[in-house]
Scaffold this motif. Structure first.
Motif, PDB file in Angstrom:
ATOM      1  N   TRP A 105       0.855  -1.195   0.000  1.00 22.18           N
ATOM      2  CA  TRP A 105       0.000   0.000   0.000  1.00 22.18           C
ATOM      3  C   TRP A 105       0.882   1.232   0.000  1.00 22.18           C
ATOM      4  O   TRP A 105       1.685   1.428   0.906  1.00 22.18           O
ATOM      5  CB  TRP A 105      -0.907  -0.023   1.227  1.00 22.18           C
ATOM      6  N   HIS A 106       0.729   2.035  -1.045  1.00 19.95           N
ATOM      7  CA  HIS A 106       1.398   3.334  -1.086  1.00 19.95           C
ATOM      8  C   HIS A 106       0.349   4.392  -0.766  1.00 19.95           C
ATOM      9  O   HIS A 106      -0.492   4.717  -1.600  1.00 19.95           O
ATOM     10  CB  HIS A 106       2.023   3.580  -2.469  1.00 19.95           C
ATOM     11  N   ALA A 107       0.367   4.892   0.466  1.00 14.34           N
ATOM     12  CA  ALA A 107      -0.637   5.848   0.935  1.00 14.34           C
ATOM     13  C   ALA A 107      -0.169   7.275   0.650  1.00 14.34           C
ATOM     14  O   ALA A 107       0.974   7.623   0.951  1.00 14.34           O
ATOM     15  CB  ALA A 107      -0.868   5.662   2.437  1.00 14.34           C
ATOM     16  N   GLY A 108      -1.061   8.076   0.073  1.00 14.17           N
ATOM     17  CA  GLY A 108      -0.675   9.427  -0.325  1.00 14.17           C
ATOM     18  C   GLY A 108       0.222   9.372  -1.539  1.00 14.17           C
ATOM     19  O   GLY A 108       1.337   9.900  -1.551  1.00 14.17           O
ATOM     20  N   CYS A 109      -0.285   8.750  -2.610  1.00 11.86           N
ATOM     21  CA  CYS A 109       0.561   8.449  -3.781  1.00 11.86           C
ATOM     22  C   CYS A 109       0.832   9.659  -4.658  1.00 11.86           C
ATOM     23  O   CYS A 109       1.649   9.577  -5.583  1.00 11.86           O
ATOM     24  CB  CYS A 109      -0.071   7.339  -4.616  1.00 11.86           C
ATOM     25  N   ALA A 110       0.145  10.778  -4.401  1.00 20.32           N
ATOM     26  CA  ALA A 110       0.325  11.994  -5.202  1.00 20.32           C
ATOM     27  C   ALA A 110       0.198  11.661  -6.692  1.00 20.32           C
ATOM     28  O   ALA A 110      -0.707  10.930  -7.079  1.00 20.32           O
ATOM     29  CB  ALA A 110       1.653  12.659  -4.864  1.00 20.32           C
ATOM     30  N   HIS A 210       1.870  -6.252   3.399  1.00 22.19           N
ATOM     31  CA  HIS A 210       3.234  -6.646   3.746  1.00 22.19           C
ATOM     32  C   HIS A 210       4.174  -5.448   3.769  1.00 22.19           C
ATOM     33  O   HIS A 210       5.227  -5.493   4.412  1.00 22.19           O
ATOM     34  CB  HIS A 210       3.751  -7.681   2.742  1.00 22.19           C
ATOM     35  N   LEU A 211       3.794  -4.387   3.060  1.00 20.48           N
ATOM     36  CA  LEU A 211       4.595  -3.162   3.026  1.00 20.48           C
ATOM     37  C   LEU A 211       3.659  -1.975   2.882  1.00 20.48           C
ATOM     38  O   LEU A 211       2.784  -1.971   2.013  1.00 20.48           O
ATOM     39  CB  LEU A 211       5.583  -3.198   1.852  1.00 20.48           C
ATOM     40  N   ILE A 212       3.823  -0.988   3.770  1.00 25.38           N
ATOM     41  CA  ILE A 212       3.086   0.271   3.654  1.00 25.38           C
ATOM     42  C   ILE A 212       4.107   1.393   3.542  1.00 25.38           C
ATOM     43  O   ILE A 212       5.030   1.495   4.357  1.00 25.38           O
ATOM     44  CB  ILE A 212       2.170   0.525   4.868  1.00 25.38           C
ATOM     45  N   ILE A 213       3.941   2.217   2.524  1.00 26.38           N
ATOM     46  CA  ILE A 213       4.816   3.376   2.336  1.00 26.38           C
ATOM     47  C   ILE A 213       3.970   4.637   2.393  1.00 26.38           C
ATOM     48  O   ILE A 213       2.965   4.770   1.685  1.00 26.38           O
ATOM     49  CB  ILE A 213       5.553   3.295   0.986  1.00 26.38           C
ATOM     50  N   CYS A 214       4.361   5.545   3.262  1.00 30.25           N
ATOM     51  CA  CYS A 214       3.696   6.852   3.358  1.00 30.25           C
ATOM     52  C   CYS A 214       4.774   7.863   3.734  1.00 30.25           C
ATOM     53  O   CYS A 214       5.067   8.077   4.902  1.00 30.25           O
ATOM     54  CB  CYS A 214       2.589   6.821   4.408  1.00 30.25           C
ATOM     55  N   ARG A 215       5.368   8.457   2.732  1.00 32.20           N
ATOM     56  CA  ARG A 215       6.547   9.291   2.960  1.00 32.20           C
ATOM     57  C   ARG A 215       6.218  10.776   2.894  1.00 32.20           C
ATOM     58  O   ARG A 215       5.621  11.261   1.948  1.00 32.20           O
ATOM     59  CB  ARG A 215       7.623   8.973   1.923  1.00 32.20           C
ATOM     60  N   ASN A 216       6.603  11.489   3.965  1.00 27.74           N
ATOM     61  CA  ASN A 216       6.503  12.945   4.013  1.00 27.74           C
ATOM     62  C   ASN A 216       5.085  13.446   3.738  1.00 27.74           C
ATOM     63  O   ASN A 216       4.871  14.439   3.051  1.00 27.74           O
ATOM     64  CB  ASN A 216       7.512  13.579   3.044  1.00 27.74           C
ATOM     65  N   VAL A 217       4.138  12.699   4.280  1.00 27.83           N
ATOM     66  CA  VAL A 217       2.736  13.123   4.301  1.00 27.83           C
ATOM     67  C   VAL A 217       2.358  13.526   5.719  1.00 27.83           C
ATOM     68  O   VAL A 217       1.709  14.547   5.948  1.00 27.83           O
ATOM     69  CB  VAL A 217       1.813  11.985   3.813  1.00 27.83           C
ATOM     70  N   GLN A 226      -1.771  12.387  13.262  1.00 27.46           N
ATOM     71  CA  GLN A 226      -0.648  11.464  13.093  1.00 27.46           C
ATOM     72  C   GLN A 226      -0.888  10.169  13.858  1.00 27.46           C
ATOM     73  O   GLN A 226      -0.679   9.071  13.338  1.00 27.46           O
ATOM     74  CB  GLN A 226       0.656  12.112  13.580  1.00 27.46           C
ATOM     75  N   ALA A 227      -1.348  10.295  15.106  1.00 25.09           N
ATOM     76  CA  ALA A 227      -1.608   9.110  15.931  1.00 25.09           C
ATOM     77  C   ALA A 227      -2.705   8.255  15.300  1.00 25.09           C
ATOM     78  O   ALA A 227      -2.628   7.023  15.285  1.00 25.09           O
ATOM     79  CB  ALA A 227      -1.993   9.526  17.346  1.00 25.09           C
ATOM     80  N   ARG A 228      -3.732   8.906  14.767  1.00 30.72           N
ATOM     81  CA  ARG A 228      -4.827   8.191  14.112  1.00 30.72           C
ATOM     82  C   ARG A 228      -4.326   7.401  12.899  1.00 30.72           C
ATOM     83  O   ARG A 228      -4.682   6.235  12.698  1.00 30.72           O
ATOM     84  CB  ARG A 228      -5.888   9.210  13.679  1.00 30.72           C
ATOM     85  N   VAL A 229      -3.457   8.032  12.108  1.00 29.71           N
ATOM     86  CA  VAL A 229      -2.952   7.393  10.906  1.00 29.71           C
ATOM     87  C   VAL A 229      -2.014   6.237  11.254  1.00 29.71           C
ATOM     88  O   VAL A 229      -2.061   5.177  10.621  1.00 29.71           O
ATOM     89  CB  VAL A 229      -2.244   8.429  10.001  1.00 29.71           C
ATOM     90  N   PHE A 230      -1.184   6.408  12.281  1.00 26.33           N
ATOM     91  CA  PHE A 230      -0.307   5.320  12.690  1.00 26.33           C
ATOM     92  C   PHE A 230      -1.110   4.115  13.173  1.00 26.33           C
ATOM     93  O   PHE A 230      -0.746   2.964  12.922  1.00 26.33           O
ATOM     94  CB  PHE A 230       0.667   5.771  13.769  1.00 26.33           C
ATOM     95  N   SER A 231      -2.203   4.358  13.874  1.00 18.73           N
ATOM     96  CA  SER A 231      -3.058   3.263  14.307  1.00 18.73           C
ATOM     97  C   SER A 231      -3.667   2.554  13.095  1.00 18.73           C
ATOM     98  O   SER A 231      -3.761   1.323  13.057  1.00 18.73           O
ATOM     99  CB  SER A 231      -4.165   3.798  15.223  1.00 18.73           C
ATOM    100  N   LEU A 232      -4.061   3.339  12.091  1.00 16.43           N
ATOM    101  CA  LEU A 232      -4.601   2.783  10.848  1.00 16.43           C
ATOM    102  C   LEU A 232      -3.565   1.912  10.149  1.00 16.43           C
ATOM    103  O   LEU A 232      -3.862   0.791   9.704  1.00 16.43           O
ATOM    104  CB  LEU A 232      -5.038   3.928   9.935  1.00 16.43           C
ATOM    105  N   PHE A 233      -2.334   2.404  10.064  1.00 15.59           N
ATOM    106  CA  PHE A 233      -1.271   1.618   9.436  1.00 15.59           C
ATOM    107  C   PHE A 233      -0.993   0.344  10.235  1.00 15.59           C
ATOM    108  O   PHE A 233      -0.794  -0.725   9.658  1.00 15.59           O
ATOM    109  CB  PHE A 233       0.010   2.450   9.331  1.00 15.59           C
ATOM    110  N   ASP A 234      -0.980   0.472  11.548  1.00 19.80           N
ATOM    111  CA  ASP A 234      -0.710  -0.684  12.402  1.00 19.80           C
ATOM    112  C   ASP A 234      -1.763  -1.771  12.189  1.00 19.80           C
ATOM    113  O   ASP A 234      -1.443  -2.958  12.089  1.00 19.80           O
ATOM    114  CB  ASP A 234      -0.680  -0.256  13.869  1.00 19.80           C
ATOM    115  N   ASP A 235      -3.019  -1.366  12.086  1.00 21.59           N
ATOM    116  CA  ASP A 235      -4.107  -2.321  11.856  1.00 21.59           C
ATOM    117  C   ASP A 235      -4.071  -2.901  10.441  1.00 21.59           C
ATOM    118  O   ASP A 235      -4.615  -3.979  10.197  1.00 21.59           O
ATOM    119  CB  ASP A 235      -5.462  -1.649  12.092  1.00 21.59           C
ATOM    120  N   SER A 236      -3.443  -2.181   9.509  1.00 16.25           N
ATOM    121  CA  SER A 236      -3.420  -2.617   8.112  1.00 16.25           C
ATOM    122  C   SER A 236      -2.204  -3.469   7.778  1.00 16.25           C
ATOM    123  O   SER A 236      -2.162  -4.087   6.704  1.00 16.25           O
ATOM    124  CB  SER A 236      -3.441  -1.397   7.177  1.00 16.25           C
TER     125      SER A 236
END
Length: 286
Positions: A105-110, A210-217, A226-236
């Motif tokens: 998952w590439h989150a915030g793919c621009a 297996h891999l989540i990338i979310c760079r400089n978002v 930020q805490a909400r998004v990290f929890s989302l990534f952790d669950d994903s």
């Protein structure tokens, strides 16, 4: 009441109007970043009142699209930060090879530059055919641009230099074809990529990755978001999954110590070793 205090109220009302009417949630974005982007929008529109924008954004979907574009962060390039992609190639790919199939998952793919860079890297490392990529952003116009994969030929020289510094040794131009003064991503790189709308501020879990990338978002979000998004990534993320965040993120990698193992602290690459309870994750990341 001073002018900056009044502007603060107007911005709050403007962001609340966008959320209540259309569901786009910018309320927990970094206030300094949002302020700069709104002021730039005001200059473009030739007005100095934020409150004047509220009726129009409530009633015009066309104006909403203009606002969303103005408030979105969609600047990127192919193989941005080559040492990051080199770290992926050297330190993460050998581990990912142990899986029979992969979900990324590439989150915030621009505009798609980085997800196509990842696809090229995976193809060169023999992982592309067993990988399903999900590239998401909340801005529909940006997602369509990413899906098209059309970039300026003027940028190709810089992209090629990035690619070579990231460990690429093929002819970078072979991944594009030129047409009407543009470089268009080869169709073979698109076949395993699904582009979709997803809002990190409001939407839910995204699969067993297996891999989540979310760079400089995340640098554009406040601590609560930020805490909400990290929890989302952790669950994903699946157990043992890899989380890659931007090197410019303000929070310390040490906040992930109990639940994640640092593979490369400089380039913010972490391996999930156990699930972080929500409260614990919020406490460590805010």
């Amino acid at each position: 009441m001073q002018k900056h205090e009044l502007e603060h109220i107007e911005i709050n009302l403007f962001l609340e109007a966008i959320f209540q009417r259309w569901g786009y949630d910018f309320r927990n974005y970094s206030r300094a970043s949002i302020q700069r982007r709104i002021r730039r929008l005001l200059d473009e529109l030739g007005t100095d009142s934020v409150s004047a924008l509220i009726p129009e954004v409530l009633h015009s979907r066309t104006f909403l699209a203009q606002v969303v574009d103005a408030l979105s962060i969609h600047v990127s390039e192919m193989f941005r930060d080559p040492p990051f992609f080199m770290a992926l190639r050297v330190e993460v790919v050998p581990y990912l090879r142990t899986y029979p199939f992969l979900k990324v998952w590439h989150a915030g793919c621009a505009g798609g530059e980085e997800v196509y860079s990842l696809a090229i890297l995976f193809k060169e490392e023999g992982l592309y055919d067993r990988t399903t990529f999900f590239a998401t952003d909340f801005n529909a116009n940006i997602v369509e641009k990413a899906k098209a994969g059309i970039y300026s030929l003027e940028n190709l020289q810089g992209y090629t230099a990035n690619y070579q510094k990231a460990g690429g040794n093929a002819a970078f131009s072979s991944y594009f074809h030129a047409e009407y003064g543009s470089a268009i991503i080869d169709g073979s790189l698109k076949k395993n990529i699904t582009f979709a709308l997803h809002n990190l501020a409001t939407d839910g879990v995204f699969g067993e990755m297996h891999l989540i990338i979310c760079r400089n978002v995340l640098i554009y979000f406040d601590a609560a978001l930020q805490a909400r998004v990290f929890s989302l990534f952790d669950d994903s993320l699946t157990h043992g999954g890899i989380l890659a965040i931007g090197s410019k993120e303000s929070h310390s990698p040490s906040g992930l110590t109990d639940c994640y193992e640092a593979i490369n602290a400089k380039w913010r690459l972490f391996k999930k070793t156990s699930r972080c309870p929500l409260g614990q994750l919020e406490e460590r990341l805010t």
